[in-house]
Structures are given as structure tokens and as C-alpha cells.
Design an enzyme around this catalytic site. Structure first.
Site, mmCIF file in Angstrom:
data_model
loop_
_atom_site.group_PDB
_atom_site.id
_atom_site.type_symbol
_atom_site.label_atom_id
_atom_site.label_comp_id
_atom_site.label_asym_id
_atom_site.label_seq_id
_atom_site.Cartn_x
_atom_site.Cartn_y
_atom_site.Cartn_z
ATOM 1 N N ASP A 114 66.090 32.092 30.242
ATOM 2 C CA ASP A 114 66.379 31.087 31.161
ATOM 3 C C ASP A 114 64.962 30.305 31.166
ATOM 4 O O ASP A 114 63.954 31.068 31.003
ATOM 5 C CB ASP A 114 66.709 31.887 32.401
ATOM 6 N N CYS A 143 84.768 57.046 39.903
ATOM 7 C CA CYS A 143 84.227 56.600 38.608
ATOM 8 C C CYS A 143 83.969 57.825 37.728
ATOM 9 O O CYS A 143 83.718 58.844 38.206
ATOM 10 C CB CYS A 143 82.681 55.646 38.738
HETATM 11 ZN ZN LIG Z 1 79.894 55.686 37.523
#
Ligand SMILES: [Zn+2]
Length: 527
Positions: free
Chosen positions: A87, A274
Site C-alpha cells: 500500500d 475453535c
Molecule cells: Zn483457535
């Protein structure tokens, strides 16, 4: 550079972008690297996360490592041999008002450090500014874009032409149209920080689609500052091929744990929902009691896992033709995302034109949001523009949809048809049979095997908007044709009464008789 498209769904596409440092498969998330404060090394991103590309800021690099870097090159400095995008410092203009570098110096600097994808020093429009100022940012960015041809010294670097205009959509359209005339290989949309921070995703839909509709469609589009993974599917569905995010690191610094549908504060976490290596090997207490630097690192690692997994899910959804279904699930994670999805209704004709005609899989319809979907819009359009009645069709027979498809092969259809034939007697030779069916409206029986009219499932009982839509299609169909009689096979479930009202209204207007036959068949009966 080349950009080859391998798969599509909605405006999303799986593509192969070839750069001088290798090929990147899109849609791709480019993690933002700030070499001054970096919780995860680029090498680790490449080796453990299989990141093919990342983005860093040429302006910041120039400020901190100027001489050293020009000698070594950005790949050596970051210790990353994948694809690097830079960028230009445009964001720093937005944040600090100006940068102490000329557009020419920033172009040459990006060439010197051997970046793969470079951005001209644009002037971001920002947010909450006057239209006059917004116009100046668009024009100045365009001037700098036009000057690039004279300034650039290398032809192996891909240049990005940024689209400005902010919330002024007419300026976004103008900026995109003019930028698209210049020989850029990638375009980018600068999304003002407040749009992301305040979850103004409906505004983002307007901005991205306005840019998209005015840019050359074959060129990849980058979204600057995409942020949270819960909006990646929206960005991809709207046609963004590349996007960058610093959220994995920023959220980690603030002790925030990302999920694909939202954010949880670390001190509120009782479980780790998760199964990435971090979450599989720790419990929330372990993470909460880590020294600060370590805690930031593990949170950043988890956050990056979540972000990259979401990109993989999106890609798989494109391959399966289920990007809309995925988008709908994500949209129900936050009201602002659902608002954005509803905003897409304004652009449904454009979405239809750009979306693939057939898919590998059938479609799942959950609610009246189905009316925005390309397949539903396309069916309505084709019926009004391309469909002509069989010559012998004088009596319209309307049968209810059945769960089994194609409709004409189901036992309920056959049973209803028998009842109709007994009632009509000699008129059976001049009948024309249509099924009134959510979410499509009406389906002539002779077309009921055409994709996706048999290849879908819809949740029942139908919601009110869906029933209203079907009733409206029935009414409009009767009004736009010249049958001498209508026979409606009707039951009271799934909005049957509204269909009856629609038929009565239309037949009265056309001054033709309506015969109503009651049926017991239900679309939610499995058989
Ligand atoms: Zn995780």
C-alpha cells in the site's frame, strides 16, 4: 500478470493471479504486516499457514528502513518469498492529513524494493467530508494515476488503480469509470474506516457494487481494510478478489478473540469454540494468565487461523455453488450484515446478469431473502421476456407445488390433475398447466425440469413475504395472458388463501370465470 477465472458464484470468483513472485489463488486474504510491531512472522505465515501473499505499507517501510530496504528488497527484509503487495501511504494521508513524500518518490520506492503488487499514492476520500472535497480527492487520484505511465520504470510490477469517492456514489461511479480506462491490472476500493468500525455494511454494498458496475469486470478488485472475517463472504459475493485485514493483530492487542460470526472478549471466554492448534492445546485460563506478549501472540495466531479458515470455507462454497447459502448464514450473525444482504435487493438485476446459469448443486431457500437470488430473478425475467404459451392453451390450470420434484412426477400433482380433468371434461385438450411455487412464483409444467426449478428445497411453512411474492406472480401472469378460463387447485396451507384472492382479483379484471377446486395435498408432506 494474468488473471484466470476458474470458478464463479454470485460475483465471487476463484481465480489465479500470476505475479513475478508466483501465483496466488483468489479470493485471497492478505494479512497486513507492520514490520515494526508484528506478532506473527511472515515466514511463519508462509510455512505454517500456507499464506501465499501479504500486504505491507511502503510509506512506513520507507520511513523506518529506507536505505537498507532499497538494497535488500522487501522480500528479504520481511523474510517472505511469496507475493508481496504494498500500500502506498494513502491511509496515512487519511490519518495524518499529509505524507512527506511525492507521488513519484512513492512509485519509484515501490519499484526499488521489488514489490510484486504496488499502489499509486492515492488521496483517500475518507468519511464525513464535503462533496467538493470528495471530488478533489477523486480528481487528484485520477491525475496521479494518469501520470504513472511516465513515472514507472519497470513493467514486471502489477499496479493497482484505487477507486475513490467514499459515500458519494456518483463520484465512486465516475472514479471507477475513469480509472478503468487506464491500463491498470488490478483496481482497489478504499473503504473508509468508519464504514468498517461502525458496521455500515449496507453502505459498503453500495460502494463496492457501484465500483464493480463501472470497472472492467475482468480485472481483479481489491478491498482495502476488510477487517473482520464475518464480512469476508459479503466482500467476496460482491466481487472482491483480494482483501487485506489487520484484524488478527489489532483484535489480539485488545484481548479479543475472533470467531467467524463475531468477537468475544478474552475475559468472557469460558470455552474456546475453535479447534485450531492454539485452541486445541490451551484452555481460556491458560491464555488469560500468559504474559502479555505471549498472550497477544497466541490470540493473533488463533485470529489468523479463523480468518484464513473462513476464506477456505468461502472458496469451497463457490465451488459447490452455495455462496449465497453461506452468506445468508453469516448475515444472521449480525443485524448489520443482514441489513447489507437486504440492500443487495437494489442490485438484484445486476447480480443476476453476472451470476452463473447452472450449478453443481441444488439450492436451499430459507426465507423471502430468496427473492434477491439470481436464480429467482432470472426465472421471472425469462418468463416475461422469452416464454410463449403453447398454441392450444385456452384454459389455465394452476396446481400447488409439491415436495417431490419435478412436480409433474409427484403423486399429489397426478391426483390433482385427475380431479381437474374430471371437472373439465372435453376441455382437457386445451388446458395449460402451471404450478404456483415458492420461491419462483409460477412454473409452466413443461419447464419444471429446467435447472433449478426441480433442484431446490424450501423451508415451510412459507413466510408472508414469500407468499405475497408468489401471489403477485400469479396475478400478474393472469393479467398478462388471454386464457378464457382459470381453474385453481387450492388448499389453505402455505398462503393458499392469498393465491385464491390474487386469482379472484385478476379474473375479475380480465372478466373470465374462475373455478376453485379444493385439494388436501400439502407441500410439507413427505412421500
Ligand atoms: Zn483457535
Amino acid at each position: 500478470m494474468s488473471f484466470e477465472i476458474l470458478g464463479r458464484d454470485l460475483l465471487g470468483r476463484i481465480g489465479r493471479l500470476t505475479t513475478k513472485s508466483g501465483v496466488v489463488e483468489t479470493p485471497v486474504l492478505l494479512p497486513v504486516i507492520n514490520p515494526a510491531i508484528q506478532p506473527i512472522s511472515p515466514k511463519k505465515m508462509q510455512e505454517e499457514f500456507k499464506c501465499q501473499a501479504l500486504i505491507t505499507n511502503a510509506y512506513i517501510l520507507r520511513k523506518h528502513f529506507e536505505d537498507d530496504l532499497a538494497r535488500k528488497g522487501v522480500h528479504n527484509l520481511l523474510d517472505f518469498n511469496g507475493v508481496i503487495m504494498t500500500d502506498s501511504g494513502g491511509y496515512q494521508i487519511l490519518a495524518y492529513g499529509k505524507v512527506d513524500a511525492t507521488p513519484k518518490a512513492i512509485v519509484h520506492y515501490q519499484e526499488d524494493i521489488n514489490t510484486d503488487i504496488a499502489t499509486i499514492l492515492d488521496v483517500p476520500t475518507g468519511w464525513g467530508i464535503s462533496k467538493k472535497y470528495a471530488e478533489q480527492t477523486v480528481n487528484e487520484t485520477l491525475n496521479r494515476a494518469k501520470n504513472l505511465a511516465e513515472i514507472r520504470r519497470r513493467d514486471d510490477i502489477i499496479w493497482v488503480g484505487p477507486v475513490q469517492g467514499g459515500q458519494y456514489l456518483d463520484l465512486v461511479a465516475y472514479s471507477a469509470k475513469e480509472m478503468g480506462k487506464l491500463p491498470f491490472e488490478i483496481h482497489a476500493l478504499g473503504s473508509p474506516t468508519p464504514v468498517m468500525e461502525q458496521y455500515l455494511f449496507d453502505t459498503l454494498v453500495d460502494m463496492i457494487l457501484t465500483a464493480k458496475m463501472n470497472l472492467p469486470p475482468e480485472r481483479p478488485l481489491h478491498l482495502f481494510g476488510a477487517g473482520h472475517p464475518f464480512m469476508f463472504s459479503l466482500a467476496v459475493a460482491l466481487g472482491c478478489d483480494l482483501f487485506d485485514s489487520a484484524a488478527y493483530a489489532i483484535y489480539a492487542r485488545e484481548n479479543r478473540y475472533l470467531t467467524e460470526y463475531g468477537t468475544i472478549r478474552l475475559d468472557e471466554l469460558e470455552y474456546l469454540p475453535c479447534s485450531c492448534p492454539i485452541c486445541a492445546g490451551n484452555n481460556p485460563k491458560d491464555i488469560k494468565t500468559m504474559p502479555e506478549a505471549k498472550r497477544q501472540e497466541v490470540l493473533a495466531l488463533h485470529n489468523l487461523h479463523v480468518s484464513l479458515s473462513e476464506v477456505k470455507r468461502i472458496k469451497q462454497a463457490i465451488i459447490e455453488g452455495r455462496l449465497w447459502e453461506h452468506l445468508e448464514v453469516r448475515a444472521h450473525g449480525h443485524p448489520s450484515l443482514l441489513k447489507a444482504l437486504k440492500t443487495m435487493a437494489k442490485y438484484k438485476e445486476y447480480l443476476e446478469k453476472q451470476s452463473p446459469l447452472t450449478k453443481k448443486s441444488g439450492l436451499f431457500f430459507f426465507s423471502s431473502l430468496a427473492q434477491i437470488r439470481p436464480e429467482v430473478v432470472r426465472h421471472k425475467k425469462r418468463l416475461s421476456e422469452r416464454y410463449s404459451l403453447p398454441k392450444e392453451a385456452k384454459v389455465l390450470v394452476l396446481l400447488p407445488q409439491t415436495r417431490m420434484k419435478p412436480f409433474h412426477k409427484s403423486w399429489e400433482y397426478q391426483k390433482n390433475l385427475k380431479t381437474v380433468e374430471q371437472k373439465l371434461g372435453s376441455e382437457v385438450d386445451i388446458t395449460h398447466i402451471l404450478v404456483y411455487a415458492a420461491p419462483f412464483g409460477i412454473i409452466p409444467t413443461e419447464l419444471d425440469e429446467v435447472y433449478p426449478l426441480s433442484q431446490h428445497e424450501i423451508a415451510t411453512p412459507l413466510d408472508a413475504e414469500t407468499v405475497d411474492y408468489v401471489a403477485k406472480q400469479v396475478e400478474n401472469y393472469i393479467l398478462s395472458t388471454d386464457y378464457r378460463k382459470v381453474v385453481l387447485c387450492q388448499h389453505d396451507e402455505n398462503g393458499g388463501r392469498k393465491i385464491l384472492t390474487a386469482c379472484r382479483k385478476a379474473c375479475q379484471k380480465k372478466k373470465i370465470p374462475l373455478i376453485v377446486l379444493k385439494t388436501e395435498a400439502k407441500i410439507n408432506t413427505a412421500k
